[in-house]
Design an enzyme around this catalytic site. Structure first.
Site, PDB file in Angstrom:
ATOM      1  N   ASP A 265     -10.157  19.563  -0.353  1.00  0.00           N
ATOM      2  CA  ASP A 265      -8.726  19.459  -0.602  1.00  0.00           C
ATOM      3  C   ASP A 265      -8.410  19.711  -2.065  1.00  0.00           C
ATOM      4  OD1 ASP A 265      -8.394  18.639   2.051  1.00  0.00           O
ATOM      5  OD2 ASP A 265      -8.549  16.509   1.528  1.00  0.00           O
TER       6      ASP A 265
ATOM      7  N   ARG B 192     -10.998  10.565   2.944  1.00  0.00           N
ATOM      8  CA  ARG B 192      -9.911   9.928   2.180  1.00  0.00           C
ATOM      9  C   ARG B 192      -9.155   8.905   3.029  1.00  0.00           C
ATOM     10  NH1 ARG B 192      -6.536  14.739  -0.005  1.00  0.00           N
ATOM     11  NH2 ARG B 192      -5.227  13.022  -0.782  1.00  0.00           N
TER      12      ARG B 192
ATOM     13  N   ARG C  37     -14.696  23.383   3.156  1.00  0.00           N
ATOM     14  CA  ARG C  37     -13.567  23.416   2.228  1.00  0.00           C
ATOM     15  C   ARG C  37     -13.369  22.044   1.611  1.00  0.00           C
ATOM     16  NH1 ARG C  37      -8.765  24.735   6.359  1.00  0.00           N
ATOM     17  NH2 ARG C  37     -10.386  26.157   7.114  1.00  0.00           N
TER      18      ARG C  37
END
Length: 258
Positions: free
Chosen positions: A52, A207, A50
């Site tokens: 974000d 991140r 996946r």
């Protein structure tokens, strides 16, 4: 039934990530809607992972089973005609029914892009984090190297992570600087790309790594502090979470090494 393996490239700016959400505004939702429109089948695709909200991808793999007999060479064009312009399917193959895009993935590479020039690039503003103040890139590189290996990356995982284990392996990590857009005689630093390849990544992991390295580049942390942050296994020990738009899923490999 056929099991089709495809790759999709997308600008994630306008989407709530890859994985389907109740609101229906994800890349997965758009792909499944396009397949239904094409074949009449209501199905779920399986992706390599996946992303974000606001994160991009270059060739993210996914697969699905279909009873359709549409020839392989027609799938990409047919789906792209039914997809938004910021989502493009680039490859299609037939694979064994047992193939699973996520379980079979061996290595994933993410790229994070910082524009270190004095002024932002309006043409790349969706894909770069603009940081006009000079960064100590060498210090950032030193800190980055301390992340390579097999560790518990709890310090670099979202507090909302539901994974039972936060142990992952980072195989490779490095930085490249593109100075082609620097103005002559200016203080421009260029566009700084950071590539991180690992066995898998936790929620927000790349991140948070980048948010911490940016603090190193700003002189707010020492490069050596990365080792201490890792050992702490505490999200509070690391830096802030870097903005999503600078991140892109760069590559997914189904081989143990390349």
């Amino acid at each position: 039934m056929r099991n089709l393996f495809m790759k999709v490239t997308y600008d994630g700016t306008n989407y709530d990530g890859f994985q389907t959400q109740p609101g229906g505004n994800t890349v997965q939702d758009k792909l499944e809607q396009a397949i239904t429109h094409l074949t009449g089948e209501v199905l779920k695709i399986t992706a390599s992972g996946r992303t974000d909200a606001g994160v991009h991808a270059y060739g993210q793999p996914f697969n699905f089973e279909t009873a359709s007999r549409i020839p392989l060479e027609r799938w990409c064009l047919a789906l792209n005609a039914r997809l938004p312009k910021d989502i493009v399917v680039t490859e299609a193959y037939e694979v064994p029914l047992s193939f699973h895009s996520r379980r079979a993935a061996k290595r994933k590479t993410y790229r994070y892009t910082i524009n270190g020039n004095r002024f932002p690039d309006p043409f790349q503003r969706r894909f770069q984090f603009h940081h006009p103040v000079a960064l100590d890139v060498k210090a950032m590189e030193q800190g980055l190297q301390l992340l390579i290996g097999t560790y518990d990356y709890t310090s670099f995982a979202s507090r909302k992570s539901t994974k039972t284990s936060h142990v992952r392996t980072i195989y490779e990590a490095y930085m490249e600087i593109d100075r082609s857009m620097c103005r002559p005689g200016s203080s421009d630093q260029g566009v700084i790309h950071t590539y991180i390849t690992g066995s898998g990544f936790l929620q927000h992991m790349v991140r948070i790594i980048m948010g911490t390295l940016i603090q190193v580049g700003e002189g707010k942390r020492r490069p050596e502090s990365i080792a201490d942050i890792l050992a702490a296994c505490d999200r509070a020990a690391a830096g802030s979470t870097a903005v999503a738009k600078g991140l892109a899923l760069w590559n997914v490999s189904y081989r143990d090494a390349e």
